[in-house]
Design a protein around this motif. Structure first.
Motif, PDB file in Angstrom:
ATOM      1  N   LEU A 200      18.881  45.995  52.332  1.00 55.09           N
ATOM      2  CA  LEU A 200      19.984  46.718  52.278  1.00 55.09           C
ATOM      3  C   LEU A 200      21.033  46.427  52.946  1.00 55.09           C
ATOM      4  O   LEU A 200      22.083  46.255  52.588  1.00 55.09           O
ATOM      5  N   LEU A 201      20.682  45.725  54.013  1.00 60.00           N
ATOM      6  CA  LEU A 201      21.847  45.086  55.132  1.00 60.00           C
ATOM      7  C   LEU A 201      22.075  44.017  54.546  1.00 60.00           C
ATOM      8  O   LEU A 201      23.403  43.399  54.664  1.00 60.00           O
ATOM      9  N   ALA A 204      24.729  44.536  51.671  1.00 57.97           N
ATOM     10  CA  ALA A 204      26.002  45.134  52.538  1.00 57.97           C
ATOM     11  C   ALA A 204      26.827  44.235  52.875  1.00 57.97           C
ATOM     12  O   ALA A 204      27.967  44.184  52.881  1.00 57.97           O
ATOM     13  N   GLN A 205      26.176  42.954  53.640  1.00 59.52           N
ATOM     14  CA  GLN A 205      26.971  41.952  54.354  1.00 59.52           C
ATOM     15  C   GLN A 205      27.505  41.217  53.074  1.00 59.52           C
ATOM     16  O   GLN A 205      28.480  40.695  53.578  1.00 59.52           O
ATOM     17  N   PRO A 215      33.584  46.903  55.713  1.00 61.79           N
ATOM     18  CA  PRO A 215      32.580  47.863  56.343  1.00 61.79           C
ATOM     19  C   PRO A 215      32.643  49.195  56.193  1.00 61.79           C
ATOM     20  O   PRO A 215      31.678  50.051  55.855  1.00 61.79           O
ATOM     21  N   VAL A 218      32.034  50.579  52.587  1.00 59.22           N
ATOM     22  CA  VAL A 218      30.590  50.531  52.185  1.00 59.22           C
ATOM     23  C   VAL A 218      29.693  51.372  52.940  1.00 59.22           C
ATOM     24  O   VAL A 218      28.837  52.324  52.317  1.00 59.22           O
ATOM     25  N   ASP A 219      30.072  51.814  54.295  1.00 62.06           N
ATOM     26  CA  ASP A 219      29.251  53.089  55.042  1.00 62.06           C
ATOM     27  C   ASP A 219      29.698  54.230  54.456  1.00 62.06           C
ATOM     28  O   ASP A 219      28.762  55.143  54.292  1.00 62.06           O
ATOM     29  N   THR A 221      30.370  54.985  51.429  1.00 65.17           N
ATOM     30  CA  THR A 221      29.852  55.067  49.917  1.00 65.17           C
ATOM     31  C   THR A 221      28.289  55.307  50.330  1.00 65.17           C
ATOM     32  O   THR A 221      27.634  56.281  49.668  1.00 65.17           O
ATOM     33  N   TYR A 222      27.673  54.759  50.965  1.00 63.59           N
ATOM     34  CA  TYR A 222      26.063  54.884  51.276  1.00 63.59           C
ATOM     35  C   TYR A 222      25.993  56.278  52.066  1.00 63.59           C
ATOM     36  O   TYR A 222      25.008  56.986  51.749  1.00 63.59           O
ATOM     37  N   GLY A 232      25.561  54.402  58.179  1.00 61.65           N
ATOM     38  CA  GLY A 232      25.517  53.417  57.267  1.00 61.65           C
ATOM     39  C   GLY A 232      25.099  52.056  57.446  1.00 61.65           C
ATOM     40  O   GLY A 232      24.753  51.906  58.580  1.00 61.65           O
ATOM     41  N   PRO A 233      25.003  51.032  56.592  1.00 60.08           N
ATOM     42  CA  PRO A 233      24.438  49.552  57.001  1.00 60.08           C
ATOM     43  C   PRO A 233      25.142  49.003  57.932  1.00 60.08           C
ATOM     44  O   PRO A 233      24.531  48.289  58.704  1.00 60.08           O
TER      45      PRO A 233
END
Length: 320
Positions: A200-201, A204-205, A215, A218-219, A221-222, A232-233
């Motif tokens: 997962l991480l 994301a990265q 960032p 992405v967070d 969305t998660y 989040g990630p």
């Protein structure tokens, strides 16, 4: 049964080592925190005062309990001194095999005969270091999750020569400090937690390294698609700490000859570590603390129409 493991030494005063030490002392164990570097011990002491505030606010702990926790803690940069009285040593040094092996070799002759050793690693296997400990039967893995006071799992993994007595004692110790032991039935890098978390991480990265998103987006969305999660990630990466994230990505990038993983490691070094953005413990990572953007009440809410310009700006194809 009681574990009989009442005197604990934690090797490594980093993020998770510090959490294991504080929580174990809170739960009644006598604890020594060891680190080679005095500045690392200093940062750990500061973190422990932050944990005291968290335990008071979130766990309903009393000031008396916090003072008793402090009284059960000691800090040392002398390895022989740190492990002399230990019933259990938990190794939480960086995820670099050579570093772990060297620490085990240096420590082997300093331990009491009955002392058990557990590694907090979950990306490396205990079988890699069993011989270096000098007491393979008394060695296994006990891996904790970050934010130990809330995410109270402890993964237990044996290697071929781990004794049943060791596993019984380690499982009992985990329960005594309020953990839910998670038995790992077959050795696997990543155990359960990181077999789920690292992909997962990494994904994301990659979205950030490759310029696909930000960032915060992405967070969002998660966290929207997994309603109820607190992080989040990138919030998770801040909790883990950038040094650990870099070490894991760098090691596995080289092991697997994975170009994207190595690019992700290089990104974290250049944009985070080299800029002093080490994560939650230092107050700055992908977010700034103590008030990270993801904790704002409206972080997951639909934006106002004034956000349209920014959305379009980020979405328009970039001209080279």
């Amino acid at each position: 049964m009681s574990s009989q493991l009442n005197s604990l030494t934690v090797l490594g005063a980093g993020v998770l080592g510090g959490q294991i030490a504080w929580h174990s002392a809170y739960m009644g164990k006598q604890v020594v925190v060891y680190d080679l570097f005095e500045d690392s011990l200093g940062r750990c002491k500061v973190a422990h005062e932050q944990y005291a505030e968290i335990y008071l606010a979130d766990l309903g702990a009393s000031e008396q309990q916090m003072e008793q926790t402090r009284q059960r803690l000691r800090y040392s940069s002398d390895l022989a001194d740190a492990v002399a009285q230990a019933d259990l040593v938990i190794e939480a040094v960086p995820e670099i095999p050579e570093v772990k092996a060297q620490v085990y070799r240096e420590m082997a002759a300093l331990l009491q005969p009955h002392c058990l050793i557990a590694t907090n690693s979950s990306t490396l296997l205990p079988s890699q270091f069993a011989d270096a400990t000098g007491r393979p039967a008394q060695y296994c893995a006990l891996h904790f999750a970050n934010l130990i006071w809330a995410m109270n799992v402890a993964e237990v993994m044996a290697h071929a020569d781990t004794s049943e007595h060791t596993l019984r004692s380690i499982a009992a110790f985990a329960i005594e400090i309020g953990m839910v032991p998670i038995p790992i039935q077959k050795p696997q890098n990543g155990y359960v937690i990181n077999s789920l978390l690292v992909p997962l991480l990494g994904a994301a990265q990659s979205l950030i390294t490759n310029g696909v998103s930000t960032p915060e987006m992405v967070d969002r969305t998660y966290m929207i698609t997994n309603r109820g999660v607190a992080l989040g990630p990138f919030g998770m990466m801040d909790v883990i700490g950038m040094k650990t994230c870099y070490d894991v990505l760098s090691y596995w990038g080289h092991q697997n000859r994975d170009e994207q993983t190595l690019k992700n490691a290089a990104y974290i070094k250049e944009h985070m570590i080299d800029q002093g953005k080490m994560g939650l413990q230092t107050g700055c990572g992908y977010y700034s603390y103590p008030n990270p953007a993801y904790a704002a009440p409206d972080f997951l809410a639909p934006p106002g129409l004034d956000a349209v310009d920014d959305i379009v700006r980020l979405t328009l194809p970039r001209k080279n």
